[in-house]
Write a protein that holds these residues in place. Structure first.
Motif, PDB file in Angstrom:
ATOM      1  N   GLU A 285      40.920  33.761  37.245  1.00  0.00           N
ATOM      2  CA  GLU A 285      41.925  34.637  37.508  1.00  0.00           C
ATOM      3  C   GLU A 285      42.046  34.351  39.304  1.00  0.00           C
ATOM      4  O   GLU A 285      41.729  34.339  40.323  1.00  0.00           O
ATOM      5  CB  GLU A 285      42.651  35.744  37.164  1.00  0.00           C
TER       6      GLU A 285
ATOM      7  N   GLU B 239      52.261  36.561  35.714  1.00  0.00           N
ATOM      8  CA  GLU B 239      51.357  36.521  34.992  1.00  0.00           C
ATOM      9  C   GLU B 239      50.607  36.261  34.091  1.00  0.00           C
ATOM     10  O   GLU B 239      51.030  36.694  33.006  1.00  0.00           O
ATOM     11  CB  GLU B 239      51.130  38.699  35.195  1.00  0.00           C
TER      12      GLU B 239
ATOM     13  N   ASN C 251      46.930  35.809  38.476  1.00  0.00           N
ATOM     14  CA  ASN C 251      47.415  36.673  38.378  1.00  0.00           C
ATOM     15  C   ASN C 251      48.449  37.497  38.809  1.00  0.00           C
ATOM     16  O   ASN C 251      48.763  39.132  39.497  1.00  0.00           O
ATOM     17  CB  ASN C 251      46.240  37.732  39.213  1.00  0.00           C
TER      18      ASN C 251
END
Length: 607
Positions: A533, A519, A490
């Motif tokens: 995530e 990310e 994330n």
């Protein structure tokens, strides 16, 4: 005419390239004291690593005043585009089969093409000294194969040699276990006819291979079909419809001597040569004297069945590890590949930053990606997808493959079950001796994408799978893909043991401590079906208190699962990509931003 042109057909690993090495040595092409690498014909790095022949290469040996041109052909169906063209250059073929494994599907593919061209085969049963050899059965299998491929009576009356390429002997006696390769030279000279071509007609030459040289430019290789060509003679190139592609001069003519290309002043009908001097002419064009207007017939090529998207690498780490990252560089390289490899088709996408590359199979495209990676390219690669078609009635059709699997009896149930899930239909199952079973399937190519790694796991690495394009058939409906979701980073930063420790309970990790992340990068496989995530970079809060018993230092991580290029390409889903650079292979989501991913997912569901 003291010239013979032959091709060697063999399945992967049946000993073809090793046998050619011995032919070189015993004909005096290599001096006894000359240091020569083993498997000299597999000159490309990838060929050496994988132990397969990818590029067809002509070579030449002299035996008692007779020149024998030998073409080493790829045994893998993915490189069939090469095979079909090469066979048009030769007057005979040696079919090399392993004394234990017998005739295999890719052998069938190439042999079928050779018999259809009317070439007469010489059968060589290789590795006769194997402890599990079944020589007579293998010969019967070869005969049956020729019959099913509609061989003529003349082709069925083939000479047989029993050989050990590694030990350098061949014999007409099944029980011989020593000697030299003289019987093989004698059989080639007596059985393969010299080229029956007109030396007095105008010069014609069909391009079967295309190569590049930094000094000479394009090098076109093929067989002189008629007449004679002299250095600096005016020539022109014709396409299949007889249109003139370009005109020029034969600025360099090269003949093959051993593994080397040697400049010559002229070449006659029947000679296999390379020629420089033209800048546009390509594979399947006819190069001819300027008086010739009719092109030579070029062998049609089976269609590509699979495509992948090659895109500019747009990850946050783009440009750090490779030197070739722009779309123009990628475009030039792909179009250059498509020029010399007629089994590959390249089309530019509307966004100009990606290219659709269609080919024969995962192996062929995987080899192209690996080659580009070693040349310094960075790429984003999509999941492979099959190329659908339509029949006369307008129904959707898809490519099918014949899949032949050899497994230990105990694993046959698992394989049949897995193949059924992939919509394959079993057409034959029989014991092949030694506690093994041979199972034949007709399977949609779509279902086979990514199965090879799972197959090796299911059979503990002992199974052998061979695939071959069969036909376009009716669409088989939905095939289940990957069952597990993935763990997605994330944020950007370095992976940390403190954060990775708890994530191990969630699934299988693909990254280790200290690896750079961004990310949207895939860092592991989730044990559940949905994507998750996670934060793999979370560090321990520093306090003045120490944990008792040294627990701070006690995180022991399982080594991460590292995928090869082929495994990564087979693993990803439709909304994922493989980031390929000279140093790394990373998995990522196509849309790195989570909000964009949600939008794309909703749009797909609505559609």
């Amino acid at each position: 005419m003291n010239l013979r042109n032959i091709a060697i057909i063999a399945h992967v690993d049946h000993g073809k390239t090793t046998l050619v090495d011995q032919l070189f040595r015993q004909s005096g092409t290599f001096r006894d004291n000359q240091r020569v690498e083993e498997r000299a014909m597999d000159s490309n790095d990838l060929e050496k690593e994988r132990g397969i022949t990818i590029l067809a290469k002509p070579t030449s040996i002299d035996w008692e005043g007779i020149r024998i041109n030998i073409v080493d052909t790829p045994g893998h169906a993915d490189f069939g585009g090469e095979v079909e063209r090469i066979l048009s250059m030769v007057d005979g073929v040696i079919l090399l089969v392993d004394s234990a494994e017998g005739a295999m599907p890719q052998t069938k593919f190439v042999t079928g093409k050779a018999l259809a061209l009317g070439l007469r085969p010489i059968v060589v049963v290789n590795k006769v000294d194997r402890s599990d050899a079944r020589i007579q059965e293998v010969l019967d299998e070869v005969f049956d194969l020729f019959v099913t491929l509609d061989a003529t009576d003349e082709q069925l009356d083939f000479p047989v040699l029993y050989a050990s390429g590694r030990n350098g002997y061949a014999s007409t006696d099944m029980h011989a276990r020593e000697g030299t390769l003289t019987p093989m030279f004698e059989t080639i000279v007596s059985h393969v006819p010299p080229p029956n071509l007109d030396e007095n007609a105008p010069f014609t030459f069909l391009v079967t291979l295309l190569d590049r040289d930094n000094f000479l430019g394009r090098i076109l290789t093929g067989r002189v079909n008629s007449g004679t060509v002299k250095l600096n003679q005016p020539i022109h190139a014709l396409d299949n419809d007889g249109k003139i592609v370009e005109t020029g001069r034969a600025s360099k003519i090269m003949s093959f001597r051993g593994l080397d290309r040697v400049p010559v002043d002229e070449a006659r009908a029947g000679d296999i040569i390379s020629m420089a001097g033209l800048t546009v002419a390509t594979v399947s064009n006819t190069i001819a004297d300027t008086s010739v207007s009719e092109p030579l017939h070029a062998q049609p090529i089976d269609p590509p069945t699979l495509s992948m998207r090659f895109a500019v690498n747009d990850s946050p780490m783009a440009g750090r590890e490779g030197s070739k990252v722009t779309s123009r560089m990628i475009r030039d390289r792909l179009f250059r590949e498509a020029e010399s490899n007629v089994a590959i088709k390249v089309t530019e996408a509307a966004d100009r930053d990606s290219y659709e590359v269609a080919g024969r199979g995962e192996l062929q495209l995987g080899v192209l990606i690996e080659t580009m990676r070693r040349e310094g390219f960075e790429l984003g690669i999509s999941r492979p997808r099959v190329l659908f078609s339509e029949d006369e009635a307008g129904n959707k059709t898809e490519p099918y493959e014949i899949v032949i699997i050899d497994v230990d009896d105990e694993y046959s149930g698992t394989v049949v079950e897995k193949m059924n899930l992939r919509k394959a239909e079993m057409t034959d199952m029989r014991p092949s001796g030694g506690g093994k079973t041979r199972i034949t399937f007709s399977a949609p190519s779509r279902g086979m994408i990514g199965y090879h790694g799972e197959f090796l796991s299911d059979t503990r690495g002992t199974g052998i799978m061979n695939r071959l394009f069969e036909k376009y058939g009716p669409h088989r409906g939905k095939i289940e893909g990957r069952k597990n979701g993935v763990l997605i980073s994330n944020g950007a930063g370095e992976a940390n043991s403190y954060a990775l420790g708890p994530l191990e309970e969630r699934g299988i990790l693909f990254v280790g401590h200290g690896e750079a992340l961004y990310e949207g990068m895939i860092i592991g496989e989730n044990a559940k079906t949905d994507d998750l995530e996670v934060n793999p970079m979370k560090a321990k809060q520093l306090t003045n208190f120490r944990a008792s018993g040294g627990k701070d230092d006690a995180i022991r991580l399982t080594p991460p699962k590292k995928m090869t290029l082929e495994q990564a390409i087979a693993y990803i889903d439709d909304d994922e990509m493989v980031e390929v650079t000279p140093k790394s292979i990373r998995l990522r989501k196509r849309h790195l931003d989570p909000h964009e991913r949600k939008r794309a997912s909703r749009a797909k569901q609505a559609a």
